[in-house]
Enzyme design. Structure first.
Site, PDB file in Angstrom:
ATOM      1  N   ASP A  43      -2.429   2.096  -0.256  1.00 29.74           N
ATOM      2  CA  ASP A  43      -2.058   1.308   1.001  1.00 29.74           C
ATOM      3  C   ASP A  43      -2.658   0.024   0.881  1.00 29.74           C
ATOM      4  OD1 ASP A  43      -4.528   2.336   1.153  1.00 29.74           O
ATOM      5  OD2 ASP A  43      -4.348   3.297   3.338  1.00 29.74           O
ATOM      6  N   SER A  44      -3.329  -0.168  -0.263  1.00 30.63           N
ATOM      7  CA  SER A  44      -4.238  -1.433  -0.559  1.00 30.63           C
ATOM      8  C   SER A  44      -2.989  -2.492  -0.744  1.00 30.63           C
ATOM      9  CB  SER A  44      -5.041  -1.421  -2.073  1.00 30.63           C
ATOM     10  OG  SER A  44      -3.979  -0.826  -3.038  1.00 30.63           O
ATOM     11  N   ASP A  82       0.187   6.543  -0.652  1.00 35.42           N
ATOM     12  CA  ASP A  82      -0.650   6.879   0.505  1.00 35.42           C
ATOM     13  C   ASP A  82      -0.021   7.130   1.715  1.00 35.42           C
ATOM     14  OD1 ASP A  82      -3.405   6.765  -0.545  1.00 35.42           O
ATOM     15  OD2 ASP A  82      -3.316   4.618  -0.830  1.00 35.42           O
ATOM     16  N   LYS A 111      -1.159  11.035  -0.756  1.00 35.83           N
ATOM     17  CA  LYS A 111      -2.519  11.022  -0.764  1.00 35.83           C
ATOM     18  C   LYS A 111      -3.013  10.761   0.430  1.00 35.83           C
ATOM     19  CE  LYS A 111      -5.009   7.499  -2.777  1.00 35.83           C
ATOM     20  NZ  LYS A 111      -5.803   6.774  -1.618  1.00 35.83           N
ATOM     21  N   GLU A 180     -13.890   7.673  -4.724  1.00 35.07           N
ATOM     22  CA  GLU A 180     -14.002   6.237  -4.393  1.00 35.07           C
ATOM     23  C   GLU A 180     -15.577   5.558  -4.224  1.00 35.07           C
ATOM     24  OE1 GLU A 180     -11.268   3.874  -2.441  1.00 35.07           O
ATOM     25  OE2 GLU A 180     -12.310   1.923  -2.890  1.00 35.07           O
TER      26      GLU A 180
HETATM   27  O1  KIV Z   1      -4.844   2.166  -1.853  1.00 33.81           O
HETATM   28  C1  KIV Z   1      -5.382   2.358  -3.111  1.00 33.81           C
HETATM   29  O2  KIV Z   1      -5.357   1.309  -3.533  1.00 33.81           O
HETATM   30  C2  KIV Z   1      -6.133   3.193  -3.189  1.00 33.81           C
HETATM   31  C3  KIV Z   1      -7.023   3.158  -4.721  1.00 33.81           C
HETATM   32  C4  KIV Z   1      -8.447   2.234  -4.222  1.00 33.81           C
HETATM   33  C5  KIV Z   1      -7.582   4.617  -5.192  1.00 33.81           C
HETATM   34  O3  KIV Z   1      -6.538   4.332  -2.383  1.00 33.81           O
END
Ligand code: KIV
Length: 263
Positions: A43-44, A82, A111, A180
């Site tokens: 979700d980044s 995510d 996730k 993390e």
């Molecule tokens: O959203 C993301 O990029 C993440 C990673 C930092 C593990 O959850």
């Protein structure tokens, strides 16, 4: 890796699992060609691609579109997507609907962040045949509560909570979990206690695998440089240089050249 079963095989054989985030088809294809084991449509994406200030802004629609693109670019790789902000906090049905949409878009697994308060959703997802990866330590969807992106699990109480949550996630059937921004020693302890592989980001070297955000490892954002992320490329410098060269060429009528003109 073609299936999540290979996560446990890699763990059993002490082979580090290599993950990176991906958000589009082209980068997913390059990652697959570079032998990355599995991709995360994090979700980044809301921050690094869409320019929002936090991952809270990721929507299911956004996650599905990027998941589908990544799947098209890497048809054979494990793709974890995510669950966006609050998707797993609205009960089992909402969690299953969101996870179902992500799997139909092309994800192999989902996730989700945290455990407390949505154990029933995790159990229901796993029971419905949806592989779940956990995410503990710094959970960016809670940034407004945590008050910033900083190391978690520093106090004994905090570390114990993360340890308990990790054990609970494994009990609930998570096939793996991201740790993390936690102290390396805590990550080592959790990794040694769990049968399922841990994937670290800012969690030292003794997790079962590592993950980096693609734009961090490619150095694409010159303004953002987390201490734990190694830059393998000066992406920002290279891209800026190429664009500048192109602009100069156009302005001096140096592009296109004779061989670039269609006859
Ligand atoms: O959203 C993301 O990029 C993440 C990673 C930092 C593990 O959850």
């Amino acid at each position: 890796m073609k299936s999540i079963r290979e996560f446990s095989t890699a763990r059993a054989e002490a082979r580090p699992i290599v993950m990176a985030t991906a958000y589009d088809a082209l980068m997913a294809r390059l990652a697959a060609e570079a032998d990355i084991d599995a991709l995360l449509v994090g979700d980044s994406v809301a921050m690094v691609v869409h320019g929002f200030p936090s991952t809270v802004h990721a929507t299911l629609e956004m996650m599905c579109a990027h998941t589908a693109a990544v799947r098209r670019g890497a048809p054979d790789l494990v793709v974890v997507a995510d669950l966006p902000f609050l998707a797993h906090r609205r009960g089992k049905t909402a969690a299953t609907d969101a996870a179902g949409a992500l799997l139909q878009a092309g994800a192999t697994a989902v996730k989700l962040e945290g455990v407390a308060g949505h154990e029933d959703a995790i159990e229901h997802l796993v029971g419905s045949g949806i592989p779940v990866m956990g995410h503990l330590g710094l959970t960016p969807q809670s940034v407004n509560l945590i008050g910033g992106y900083r190391l978690q699990g520093r106090s004994i109480d905090e570390a114990e909570k993360i340890r308990r949550d990790a054990a609970r996630l494994a009990e609930l059937g998570a096939f793996s979990l991201v740790l993390e921004c936690v102290p390396a020693e805590l990550a080592r302890t959790i990794t040694s206690e769990l049968a399922v592989p841990t994937i670290g980001i800012g969690a030292g070297v003794e997790t079962a695998g590592q993950i980096l955000v693609l734009t961090d490892l490619l150095g694409l954002d010159a303004k953002f440089r987390p201490k734990f992320a190694r830059r393998y490329l000066d992406g920002a410098g290279l891209v800026r240089g190429a664009l500048r060269a192109y602009a100069e060429d156009v302005r001096r009528a140096g592009f296109p050249a004779a061989e670039e003109i269609l006859a």
